[in-house]
Design a protein around this motif. Structure first.
Motif, PDB file in Angstrom:
ATOM      1  N   HIS A 162       0.835  -1.204   0.000  1.00  0.00           N
ATOM      2  CA  HIS A 162       0.000   0.000   0.000  1.00  0.00           C
ATOM      3  C   HIS A 162       0.870   1.254   0.000  1.00  0.00           C
ATOM      4  O   HIS A 162       0.622   2.191  -0.735  1.00  0.00           O
ATOM      5  N   CYS A 163       1.863   1.294   0.842  1.00  0.00           N
ATOM      6  CA  CYS A 163       2.870   2.361   0.931  1.00  0.00           C
ATOM      7  C   CYS A 163       2.350   3.711   1.429  1.00  0.00           C
ATOM      8  O   CYS A 163       3.060   4.707   1.327  1.00  0.00           O
ATOM      9  N   ASP A 164       1.146   3.778   1.936  1.00  0.00           N
ATOM     10  CA  ASP A 164       0.664   5.049   2.479  1.00  0.00           C
ATOM     11  C   ASP A 164      -0.432   4.808   3.515  1.00  0.00           C
ATOM     12  O   ASP A 164      -1.479   5.449   3.497  1.00  0.00           O
ATOM     13  N   ILE A 165      -0.176   3.902   4.433  1.00  0.00           N
ATOM     14  CA  ILE A 165      -1.177   3.598   5.459  1.00  0.00           C
ATOM     15  C   ILE A 165      -1.089   4.648   6.560  1.00  0.00           C
ATOM     16  O   ILE A 165      -0.028   4.884   7.130  1.00  0.00           O
ATOM     17  N   LYS A 166      -2.222   5.295   6.789  1.00  0.00           N
ATOM     18  CA  LYS A 166      -2.367   6.301   7.840  1.00  0.00           C
ATOM     19  C   LYS A 166      -3.856   6.454   8.107  1.00  0.00           C
ATOM     20  O   LYS A 166      -4.683   5.990   7.318  1.00  0.00           O
ATOM     21  N   PRO A 167      -4.249   7.069   9.217  1.00  0.00           N
ATOM     22  CA  PRO A 167      -5.680   7.184   9.542  1.00  0.00           C
ATOM     23  C   PRO A 167      -6.513   7.855   8.447  1.00  0.00           C
ATOM     24  O   PRO A 167      -7.677   7.527   8.259  1.00  0.00           O
ATOM     25  N   ASP A 168      -5.911   8.769   7.701  1.00  0.00           N
ATOM     26  CA  ASP A 168      -6.638   9.450   6.629  1.00  0.00           C
ATOM     27  C   ASP A 168      -7.007   8.504   5.488  1.00  0.00           C
ATOM     28  O   ASP A 168      -7.898   8.813   4.695  1.00  0.00           O
ATOM     29  N   ASN A 169      -6.310   7.371   5.379  1.00  0.00           N
ATOM     30  CA  ASN A 169      -6.536   6.418   4.296  1.00  0.00           C
ATOM     31  C   ASN A 169      -7.279   5.167   4.766  1.00  0.00           C
ATOM     32  O   ASN A 169      -7.135   4.098   4.190  1.00  0.00           O
ATOM     33  N   MET A 170      -8.055   5.326   5.820  1.00  0.00           N
ATOM     34  CA  MET A 170      -8.905   4.247   6.322  1.00  0.00           C
ATOM     35  C   MET A 170     -10.320   4.792   6.447  1.00  0.00           C
ATOM     36  O   MET A 170     -10.545   5.780   7.144  1.00  0.00           O
ATOM     37  N   LEU A 171     -11.260   4.185   5.765  1.00  0.00           N
ATOM     38  CA  LEU A 171     -12.652   4.617   5.819  1.00  0.00           C
ATOM     39  C   LEU A 171     -13.423   3.795   6.835  1.00  0.00           C
ATOM     40  O   LEU A 171     -13.209   2.595   6.954  1.00  0.00           O
ATOM     41  N   VAL A 172     -14.334   4.448   7.546  1.00  0.00           N
ATOM     42  CA  VAL A 172     -15.181   3.787   8.533  1.00  0.00           C
ATOM     43  C   VAL A 172     -16.634   4.032   8.114  1.00  0.00           C
ATOM     44  O   VAL A 172     -17.001   5.153   7.765  1.00  0.00           O
ATOM     45  N   ASN A 173     -17.461   2.982   8.164  1.00  0.00           N
ATOM     46  CA  ASN A 173     -18.858   3.134   7.739  1.00  0.00           C
ATOM     47  C   ASN A 173     -19.664   3.954   8.749  1.00  0.00           C
ATOM     48  O   ASN A 173     -19.178   4.294   9.830  1.00  0.00           O
ATOM     49  N   GLU A 174     -20.915   4.256   8.393  1.00  0.00           N
ATOM     50  CA  GLU A 174     -21.769   5.106   9.236  1.00  0.00           C
ATOM     51  C   GLU A 174     -21.964   4.546  10.640  1.00  0.00           C
ATOM     52  O   GLU A 174     -22.024   5.287  11.616  1.00  0.00           O
ATOM     53  N   ASN A 175     -22.094   3.233  10.749  1.00  0.00           N
ATOM     54  CA  ASN A 175     -22.296   2.598  12.052  1.00  0.00           C
ATOM     55  C   ASN A 175     -21.004   2.434  12.840  1.00  0.00           C
ATOM     56  O   ASN A 175     -21.023   1.972  13.971  1.00  0.00           O
ATOM     57  N   LYS A 176     -19.888   2.760  12.206  1.00  0.00           N
ATOM     58  CA  LYS A 176     -18.545   2.660  12.803  1.00  0.00           C
ATOM     59  C   LYS A 176     -18.147   1.227  13.136  1.00  0.00           C
ATOM     60  O   LYS A 176     -17.384   0.984  14.059  1.00  0.00           O
ATOM     61  N   TYR A 177     -18.685   0.260  12.345  1.00  0.00           N
ATOM     62  CA  TYR A 177     -18.337  -1.146  12.558  1.00  0.00           C
ATOM     63  C   TYR A 177     -17.334  -1.664  11.538  1.00  0.00           C
ATOM     64  O   TYR A 177     -16.634  -2.628  11.804  1.00  0.00           O
ATOM     65  N   VAL A 178     -17.291  -1.047  10.381  1.00  0.00           N
ATOM     66  CA  VAL A 178     -16.469  -1.565   9.280  1.00  0.00           C
ATOM     67  C   VAL A 178     -15.394  -0.556   8.915  1.00  0.00           C
ATOM     68  O   VAL A 178     -15.677   0.624   8.715  1.00  0.00           O
ATOM     69  N   LEU A 179     -14.163  -1.030   8.845  1.00  0.00           N
ATOM     70  CA  LEU A 179     -13.026  -0.213   8.427  1.00  0.00           C
ATOM     71  C   LEU A 179     -12.506  -0.766   7.114  1.00  0.00           C
ATOM     72  O   LEU A 179     -12.365  -1.978   6.963  1.00  0.00           O
ATOM     73  N   LYS A 180     -12.237   0.106   6.169  1.00  0.00           N
ATOM     74  CA  LYS A 180     -11.687  -0.304   4.875  1.00  0.00           C
ATOM     75  C   LYS A 180     -10.485   0.563   4.539  1.00  0.00           C
ATOM     76  O   LYS A 180     -10.500   1.768   4.761  1.00  0.00           O
TER      77      LYS A 180
ATOM     78  N   HIS B   7       6.742  -6.118   2.408  1.00  0.00           N
ATOM     79  CA  HIS B   7       5.474  -6.050   3.145  1.00  0.00           C
ATOM     80  C   HIS B   7       5.582  -5.554   4.593  1.00  0.00           C
ATOM     81  O   HIS B   7       4.633  -4.931   5.085  1.00  0.00           O
ATOM     82  N   PRO B   8       6.666  -5.795   5.309  1.00  0.00           N
ATOM     83  CA  PRO B   8       6.770  -5.234   6.662  1.00  0.00           C
ATOM     84  C   PRO B   8       6.638  -3.708   6.694  1.00  0.00           C
ATOM     85  O   PRO B   8       6.289  -3.134   7.716  1.00  0.00           O
ATOM     86  N   LEU B   9       6.881  -3.067   5.576  1.00  0.00           N
ATOM     87  CA  LEU B   9       6.723  -1.620   5.477  1.00  0.00           C
ATOM     88  C   LEU B   9       5.317  -1.183   5.872  1.00  0.00           C
ATOM     89  O   LEU B   9       5.132  -0.240   6.636  1.00  0.00           O
ATOM     90  N   ASP B  10       4.297  -1.885   5.373  1.00  0.00           N
ATOM     91  CA  ASP B  10       2.913  -1.543   5.696  1.00  0.00           C
ATOM     92  C   ASP B  10       2.575  -1.893   7.138  1.00  0.00           C
ATOM     93  O   ASP B  10       1.824  -1.170   7.787  1.00  0.00           O
ATOM     94  N   ILE B  11       3.144  -2.961   7.642  1.00  0.00           N
ATOM     95  CA  ILE B  11       2.887  -3.336   9.040  1.00  0.00           C
ATOM     96  C   ILE B  11       3.446  -2.267   9.975  1.00  0.00           C
ATOM     97  O   ILE B  11       2.812  -1.907  10.963  1.00  0.00           O
ATOM     98  N   TRP B  12       4.602  -1.723   9.658  1.00  0.00           N
ATOM     99  CA  TRP B  12       5.189  -0.641  10.459  1.00  0.00           C
ATOM    100  C   TRP B  12       4.235   0.548  10.513  1.00  0.00           C
ATOM    101  O   TRP B  12       4.017   1.132  11.563  1.00  0.00           O
TER     102      TRP B  12
END
Length: 104
Positions: free
Chosen positions: A42-60, A97-102
């Motif tokens: 992915h090379c750009d994992i951060k909170p801004d690049n994670m979507l949460v649904n209206e019910n706040k149960y699903v993260l994508k 791949h460890p890059l994204d885990i970091w």
């Protein structure tokens, strides 16, 4: 909303509840497992690049603008937002791949 917005609105500067952290973490690591099986970083994992649904149960995970196939990547110090940058990127080393885990 993205995860940063959820933290601002729902967390009220105290964070989110532990069950939500567990659920989001599990979903994020499932996404990383799938990316690894596809040979994608992915090379750009951060909170801004994670979507949460209206019910706040699903993260994508989204925004694959910096994504690359593993093994076909260039070493560059500017690849990832500086607060989520792994040691490999900082030191100019080869990465995988460890890059994204970091970043998680």
């Amino acid at each position: 909303m993205n995860l940063r917005e959820v933290l601002k609105k729902s967390g009220r500067n105290i964070g989110i509840k532990l069950p939500a952290v567990r659920s989001y973490s599990k979903q994020l690591f499932i996404a990383l497992k799938h990316l690894k099986s596809c040979g994608v970083l992915h090379c750009d994992i951060k909170p801004d690049n994670m979507l949460v649904n209206e019910n706040k149960y699903v993260l994508k995970l989204y925004d694959f603008g910096n994504a690359v196939f593993a093994g076909k990547n260039e070493v560059t110090p500017y690849l990832i937002s500086r607060f989520y940058r792994s040691p490999e990127i900082i030191l100019g080393l080869a990465y995988d791949h460890p890059l994204d885990i970091w970043s998680v």
